[in-house]
Design a protein around this motif. Structure first.
Motif, short mmCIF file in Angstrom:
data_model
loop_
_atom_site.label_atom_id
_atom_site.label_comp_id
_atom_site.label_asym_id
_atom_site.label_seq_id
_atom_site.Cartn_x
_atom_site.Cartn_y
_atom_site.Cartn_z
N LEU A 110 0.85 -1.18 0.00
CA LEU A 110 0.00 0.00 0.00
C LEU A 110 0.89 1.23 0.00
CD1 LEU A 110 -0.21 1.44 3.09
CD2 LEU A 110 -1.26 -0.76 3.54
N CYS A 111 0.32 2.33 -0.43
CA CYS A 111 1.01 3.62 -0.37
C CYS A 111 0.12 4.51 0.48
CB CYS A 111 1.21 4.20 -1.77
SG CYS A 111 2.11 5.78 -1.75
N SER A 112 0.50 4.71 1.74
CA SER A 112 -0.35 5.40 2.70
C SER A 112 -0.42 6.91 2.48
CB SER A 112 0.14 5.12 4.13
OG SER A 112 1.46 5.64 4.29
N PRO A 120 -1.58 9.63 0.16
CA PRO A 120 -2.40 9.80 -1.05
C PRO A 120 -1.76 10.71 -2.10
CG PRO A 120 -3.71 10.18 0.93
CD PRO A 120 -2.28 10.03 1.36
N THR A 121 -1.02 11.71 -1.67
CA THR A 121 -0.37 12.62 -2.63
C THR A 121 0.71 11.87 -3.41
OG1 THR A 121 -0.84 14.50 -1.18
CG2 THR A 121 0.87 14.80 -2.87
N GLU A 122 1.51 11.10 -2.71
CA GLU A 122 2.55 10.31 -3.38
C GLU A 122 1.92 9.25 -4.28
OE1 GLU A 122 6.26 7.27 -2.43
OE2 GLU A 122 5.49 8.53 -0.80
N HIS A 123 0.88 8.60 -3.79
CA HIS A 123 0.21 7.56 -4.57
C HIS A 123 -0.35 8.17 -5.87
CE1 HIS A 123 -2.71 3.87 -4.41
NE2 HIS A 123 -1.92 3.83 -5.46
N GLU A 124 -1.00 9.31 -5.77
CA GLU A 124 -1.53 9.96 -6.97
C GLU A 124 -0.41 10.36 -7.92
OE1 GLU A 124 -4.44 13.64 -8.37
OE2 GLU A 124 -3.78 13.54 -6.28
N HIS A 125 0.69 10.86 -7.38
CA HIS A 125 1.83 11.24 -8.23
C HIS A 125 2.37 10.02 -8.98
CE1 HIS A 125 5.40 13.34 -9.59
NE2 HIS A 125 6.12 12.32 -9.14
N ARG A 126 2.52 8.91 -8.28
CA ARG A 126 2.97 7.68 -8.93
C ARG A 126 2.01 7.27 -10.05
NH1 ARG A 126 4.33 3.45 -4.09
NH2 ARG A 126 5.93 4.66 -3.02
N ALA A 127 0.72 7.33 -9.74
CA ALA A 127 -0.29 6.88 -10.70
C ALA A 127 -0.33 7.75 -11.94
CB ALA A 127 -1.67 6.85 -10.04
N THR A 128 -0.07 9.03 -11.78
CA THR A 128 -0.20 9.96 -12.91
C THR A 128 1.10 10.21 -13.66
OG1 THR A 128 0.05 11.85 -11.42
CG2 THR A 128 -2.20 11.12 -11.90
N THR A 129 2.22 9.74 -13.14
CA THR A 129 3.50 9.99 -13.82
C THR A 129 4.23 8.72 -14.23
OG1 THR A 129 4.72 10.08 -11.71
CG2 THR A 129 3.84 12.16 -12.58
#
Length: 175
Positions: A109-111, A113-122
């Motif tokens: 998991l990536c706790s 949310p900002t980092e998780h969204e960055h990973r998902a979008t880049t």
């Protein structure tokens, strides 16, 4: 056998591939299998039926079958997939039972949310033609909580190598 699950963009493919490479293990990646099946479907006449089958579990069925051969030969398998439905981890556990393999379930998991969204979008993908889910797809995805003991690793704020080391140390895996 270890099955690495979690939402998209938590590091499953990165960790699964790296651990498999480090230990000379098999790595049946669901995304690779599913995209190959979709590409095959585009060449046939009954495209809709095959695409429907892939969307409803054919890729997982192929992955389960691909994992059994090396497990029966005593080799290690590191599979990675979302595992968002209870039936999926149950099916992986059945593969381990049929082959008398040790079975480890790992949830990434990536706790943050900002980092998780960055990973998902880049992120970029190395599987030709594979459509990546959007951040909205990820946040709205049905994801059933895991209902039995498993290892949970948080990848937020850590380089992949840290998660790989944490995984191998916790599972007691050595080269």
């Amino acid at each position: 056998m270890a099955v690495i699950g979690g939402l998209p963009a938590t590091g499953k493919s990165t960790v699964g591939r790296a651990v498999a490479r480090r230990f000379g293990a098999s790595h049946p990646g669901i995304d690779t299998i599913r995209q190959s099946l979709y590409a095959f479907a585009e060449r046939g006449t009954d495209t809709d039926a095959l695409c429907h089958a892939v969307s409803h579990g054919l890729g997982y069925g192929v992955a389960f079958a691909l994992a059994e051969d090396p497990l029966r030969q005593g080799q290690c398998v590191f599979a990675e997939c979302v595992n968002s439905r209870k039936a999926t981890p149950d099916a992986w556990a059945a593969v381990a039972r049929r082959t008398d393999a040790q079975f480890h379930e790992v949830e990434l998991l990536c706790s943050d949310p900002t980092e998780h969204e960055h990973r998902a979008t880049t992120r970029t993908i190395d599987i030709p033609g594979l459509p990546l889910p959007t951040w909205q797809d990820i946040t709205q995805r049905a994801y059933a909580p895991w209902d039995r003991p498993h290892l949970t690793l948080d990848t937020a704020g850590k380089p992949p190598e840290h998660t790989i080391t944490e995984l191998t140390n916790t599972l007691g895996i050595t080269p």
